[in-house]
Design an enzyme around this catalytic site. Structure first.
Site, PDB file in Angstrom:
ATOM      1  CB  CYS A 281      17.859 -13.448  43.543  1.00  0.00           C
ATOM      2  SG  CYS A 281      18.288 -12.131  42.430  1.00  0.00           S
TER       3      CYS A 281
ATOM      4  NE  ARG B 120      15.702 -19.473  43.214  1.00  0.00           N
ATOM      5  CZ  ARG B 120      14.413 -19.358  43.532  1.00  0.00           C
ATOM      6  NH1 ARG B 120      13.741 -20.409  43.903  1.00  0.00           N
ATOM      7  NH2 ARG B 120      13.805 -18.193  43.475  1.00  0.00           N
TER       8      ARG B 120
ATOM      9  CD1 TRP C 298      20.367 -14.851  36.777  1.00  0.00           C
ATOM     10  CD2 TRP C 298      18.940 -13.153  36.489  1.00  0.00           C
ATOM     11  NE1 TRP C 298      20.006 -14.823  35.462  1.00  0.00           N
ATOM     12  CE2 TRP C 298      19.126 -13.800  35.246  1.00  0.00           C
ATOM     13  CE3 TRP C 298      18.075 -12.054  36.552  1.00  0.00           C
ATOM     14  CZ2 TRP C 298      18.487 -13.387  34.081  1.00  0.00           C
ATOM     15  CZ3 TRP C 298      17.436 -11.647  35.386  1.00  0.00           C
ATOM     16  CH2 TRP C 298      17.654 -12.312  34.165  1.00  0.00           C
TER      17      TRP C 298
ATOM     18  CG  ASN D  28      15.328 -13.548  45.919  1.00  0.00           C
ATOM     19  OD1 ASN D  28      16.504 -13.229  46.043  1.00  0.00           O
ATOM     20  ND2 ASN D  28      14.904 -14.783  46.025  1.00  0.00           N
ATOM     21  N   GLY D  29      13.785  -9.860  43.789  1.00  0.00           N
ATOM     22  CA  GLY D  29      12.729  -9.009  43.237  1.00  0.00           C
ATOM     23  C   GLY D  29      13.292  -7.675  42.787  1.00  0.00           C
TER      24      GLY D  29
ATOM     25  CD  GLU E 219      10.877 -27.824  25.184  1.00  0.00           C
ATOM     26  OE1 GLU E 219      10.496 -26.636  25.088  1.00  0.00           O
ATOM     27  OE2 GLU E 219      11.585 -28.233  26.121  1.00  0.00           O
TER      28      GLU E 219
ATOM     29  CE  LYS F 201      14.929 -27.657  27.023  1.00  0.00           C
ATOM     30  NZ  LYS F 201      13.684 -27.499  27.629  1.00  0.00           N
TER      31      LYS F 201
ATOM     32  CD  GLU G 110      16.384 -24.001  27.596  1.00  0.00           C
ATOM     33  OE1 GLU G 110      16.062 -22.942  28.149  1.00  0.00           O
ATOM     34  OE2 GLU G 110      15.681 -25.020  27.668  1.00  0.00           O
TER      35      GLU G 110
ATOM     36  CG  HIS H 286       5.117 -18.900   3.706  1.00  0.00           C
ATOM     37  ND1 HIS H 286       4.532 -18.340   2.598  1.00  0.00           N
ATOM     38  CD2 HIS H 286       4.472 -20.075   3.916  1.00  0.00           C
ATOM     39  CE1 HIS H 286       3.559 -19.126   2.170  1.00  0.00           C
ATOM     40  NE2 HIS H 286       3.501 -20.185   2.951  1.00  0.00           N
TER      41      HIS H 286
ATOM     42  CE  LYS I   8      14.049 -26.198  36.639  1.00  0.00           C
ATOM     43  NZ  LYS I   8      13.904 -26.802  35.303  1.00  0.00           N
TER      44      LYS I   8
HETATM   45  C1  G6P Z   1      12.622 -20.391  32.747  1.00  0.00           C
HETATM   46  C2  G6P Z   1      13.237 -21.779  32.704  1.00  0.00           C
HETATM   47  C3  G6P Z   1      12.498 -22.642  31.692  1.00  0.00           C
HETATM   48  C4  G6P Z   1      11.011 -22.669  32.013  1.00  0.00           C
HETATM   49  C5  G6P Z   1      10.424 -21.254  32.119  1.00  0.00           C
HETATM   50  C6  G6P Z   1       9.013 -21.280  32.699  1.00  0.00           C
HETATM   51  O1  G6P Z   1      12.858 -19.737  31.547  1.00  0.00           O
HETATM   52  O2  G6P Z   1      14.605 -21.696  32.365  1.00  0.00           O
HETATM   53  O3  G6P Z   1      13.006 -23.964  31.737  1.00  0.00           O
HETATM   54  O4  G6P Z   1      10.340 -23.373  31.017  1.00  0.00           O
HETATM   55  O5  G6P Z   1      11.211 -20.458  33.006  1.00  0.00           O
HETATM   56  O6  G6P Z   1       9.093 -21.761  34.012  1.00  0.00           O
HETATM   57  P1  G6P Z   1       7.907 -22.462  34.775  1.00  0.00           P
HETATM   58  O7  G6P Z   1       8.476 -22.778  36.135  1.00  0.00           O
HETATM   59  O8  G6P Z   1       6.802 -21.451  34.846  1.00  0.00           O
HETATM   60  O9  G6P Z   1       7.528 -23.671  34.009  1.00  0.00           O
END
Ligand code: G6P
Length: 609
Positions: free
Chosen positions: A2, A27, A74, A98-99, A482, A486, A489, A505, A604
């Site tokens: 949010c 975000r 959100w 927010n929260g 990673e 990527k 997501e 395994h 984000k």
């Molecule tokens: C969310 C974002 C990711 C990020 C993660 C941790 O899931 O979509 O891209 O890696 O949060 O965020 P931070 O700001 O703590 O790196």
């Protein structure tokens, strides 16, 4: 997650609020709303979907006012809908939040007994009614606000307006970030500095359990028990341009391409011959790391993957036992903390709820000190950690983290060298060789980017695929994780990262002709082992995509697509081999037609747990 924007000015604020919401879109959200006071009335408009829907509605219906609040939601409590979108109104009050208010159900039943009626399923509507309820018996709104906030459990960033007092905007923070922006004859509130960059670069960061009262020319801050607090003003070095897409189609693409520069920025002023300057880590001196006997790293998402790479480097270059854990796990278990342990958090935003909660827990445990590797100056993690190593990625807007990750890796490498030097664990020659390699990193990153077209062609072959496997060994295993993250997501293709040695395994059972298998295979000490794993995959008919270095002998056959990347120092391979995997994910997402910068359901900055 949010986003909040609020403004009080001597001009119409609705465009400022809408522009602020656009800047918070990155975000992640599912609905949006705005409320301004006009002629002592609350004018409120809400829409589901993108901020552009809200902008159109405001254009048609009008929402003028010299004071207003706005929000991108959100969904947590209740489905995404206009009714559940913020602002929520009770009588003369409008609130954005927010929260999460954890005791909202209990408070809601009490308020229903007192005659309040609720339209939405949200915890926020409960809170605005609670403030309204206390206002009936309080001297003023500030008192009522404080009483209500002392009754709620959970987390909040809030902005509140009262149609009976169009000269005051209220804000409060506990567990969810909130900043005040200072203008000339106007003031603002937002959950993120980026929202306010078009109107100001001067900010006050609210701390936990603080309330702010804003008028056009004054800002008063109090603790929740009413004690006035002196706040300092911080000038941001970001500018409004830092969040433009330039000539790129997506923010993510721009951010991938910015990596040579962001890596250069992360090095800027930090290398001094064969020394890394102490200022690289804010707050340390030449002996800070001398007695460290253990390191605990905690992070979420992509930042967690950076931590996994960091473990390999820290143990190799410092000889100090290093453990890495996902923050949402760390915070809810009883960890054994060794004497003289250093607690490290990694976070792009510095506001991730679980990472922050882990730091707060660590401060009650017997860690010697805490250090955060973070991209956002002034963020909660930075303010609450003993030391900070800033990644200099610049603003990252695409939800999928790219340049933040590679600068986190580089920062971890610098940190490992610093700690290794202070502990005499690394020889002069090794230190010299690594720094020589590090100096070449930005130019090498540029070279790796030149494989974009080749990777785009390969991405076409992933079209229609449902599942993929990413394999790596040693320090390239977290890079495989990673790469898989990527891809899943942003393209919504299911992808799993595996340590290649684990193939037998379990995951080998999945392999058939339909399954593309991506292997991260630079020339390094484990390449022969990895080649055996590649053969195991080949024998089961899978299509192989091998990201390797030019001189590495990978069998060329119709079943195998080899991307021959430039030879590079082994220590830099995790950083450089990330780039082609980012490009692969990006092109797969574009081909699949997904919302690359704001993938569905993702946020984000995850400021609630
Ligand atoms: C969310 C974002 C990711 C990020 C993660 C941790 O899931 O979509 O891209 O890696 O949060 O965020 P931070 O700001 O703590 O790196």
């Amino acid at each position: 997650m949010c986003g909040i924007v609020g403004a009080i000015a001597q001009r119409n604020v609705s465009q400022i609020l809408l522009e602020g919401l656009s800047r918070l879109e990155y975000r992640g959200y599912d609905s949006a709303g705005i409320c301004c006071i006009n002629n002592q009335e609350l004018r409120c408009i809400k829409t589901t979907g993108k901020v552009k829907n809200l902008k159109e509605a405001v254009k048609e219906q009008g929402c003028p006012g010299f004071i207003g609040i706005a929000h991108t939601r959100w969904a947590t409590h209740g489905v995404p809908s206009e009714t559940n979108a913020h602002p929520h109104i009770c009588g003369n009050l409008a609130l954005v939040h927010n929260g999460i208010i954890e005791n909202f159900a209990e408070l809601k039943s009490q308020l229903i007994e007192k005659g309040y009626e609720f339209k939405s399923q949200t915890d926020t509507e409960v809170l605005v009614c609670l403030i309204h309820y206390h206002l009936q018996t309080s001297a003023n709104l500030l008192e009522a606000f404080k009483i209500a906030l002392n009754e709620v459990k959970g987390s909040f960033g809030l902005a509140l307006i009262d149609k009976n007092d169009p000269n005051t905007l209220y804000a409060a923070r506990s567990g969810s970030p909130l900043i005040i922006g200072l203008g000339i004859g106007e003031n603002f509130v937002a959950s993120d500095t980026l929202a306010l960059l078009p109107v100001t670069r001067r900010f006050i960061y609210l701390e936990e359990n603080e309330i702010a009262v804003l008028t056009t020319d004054k800002i008063d801050v109090y603790t929740l028990d009413g004690t006035p607090v002196e706040k300092s003003v911080v000038e941001s070095d970001l500018d409004a341009e830092s969040i433009s897409k330039g000539n790129f189609r997506h923010y993510m693409q721009k951010e991938i391409y910015e990596q040579p520069q962001s890596l250069q920025n992360t090095l800027l002023g930090r290398l001094n011959g064969d020394d890394i300057s102490l200022e690289t880590v804010v707050g340390i001196d030449k002996d800070t790391f001398k007695d460290i006997k253990a390191i605990q790293i905690v992070a979420c998402g992509t930042s967690y993957h950076a931590g996994l790479v960091g473990k390999y480097w820290l143990e190799e270059l410092t000889g100090i036992a290093t453990n890495v854990e996902i923050a949402s796990e760390y915070r809810y278990r009883k960890a054994v903390v060794q004497d003289n342990s250093l607690f490290i958090t990694i976070s792009q935003s510095g506001e991730t709820a679980d990472t922050l909660a882990s730091l707060r827990l660590a401060k009650q445990q017997k860690y010697k000190k805490s250090l955060c590797i973070c991209n956002v100056n002034g963020s909660s993690l930075v303010r609450e950690s003993d030391y900070t190593l800033f990644t200099k990625a610049g603003a990252e807007i695409g939800v999928a983290s790219t340049k933040a990750f590679t600068t986190q890796l580089l920062s971890l490498l610098l940190l490992a060298l610093l700690i290794g030097r202070q502990n005499n664990a690394i020889s002069d020659t090794q230190n010299h060789e690594i720094l020589e390699a590090v100096r070449k990193l930005p130019a090498l990153a540029q070279e790796f980017l030149s494989y974009d077209k080749e990777i785009e062609d390969i991405a076409c072959q992933f079209s229609g695929k449902r599942h993929t496997l990413f394999l790596g060994r040693g320090v390239m295993f977290p890079i495989a994780l990673e790469g898989a993250l990527k891809l899943k997501e942003i393209s919504y293709i299911h992808a799993e990262g595996y340590a290649a040695g684990e193939l037998k395994h379990g995951p080998i059972a999945l392999i058939d002709k339909e399954m593309p298998v991506v292997v991260v295979a630079p020339d390094n000490a484990l390449i022969d082992k990895l080649i055996s794993n590649i053969e195991e995959v080949r024998a089961r008919g899978a299509r192989l995509y091998v990201f390797s270095t030019q001189d590495t002998l990978i069998k060329d056959d119709p079943q195998t697509c080899k991307v021959s990347l430039p030879m590079c120092p082994e220590i830099l391979q995790p950083i450089l081999f990330t780039i082609p995997l980012q490009l692969l994910a990006y092109h797969c997402a574009v081909i699949n037609g997904t919302d690359v910068d704001q993938p569905r359901n993702l946020a984000k900055s995850v400021t609630v747990e």
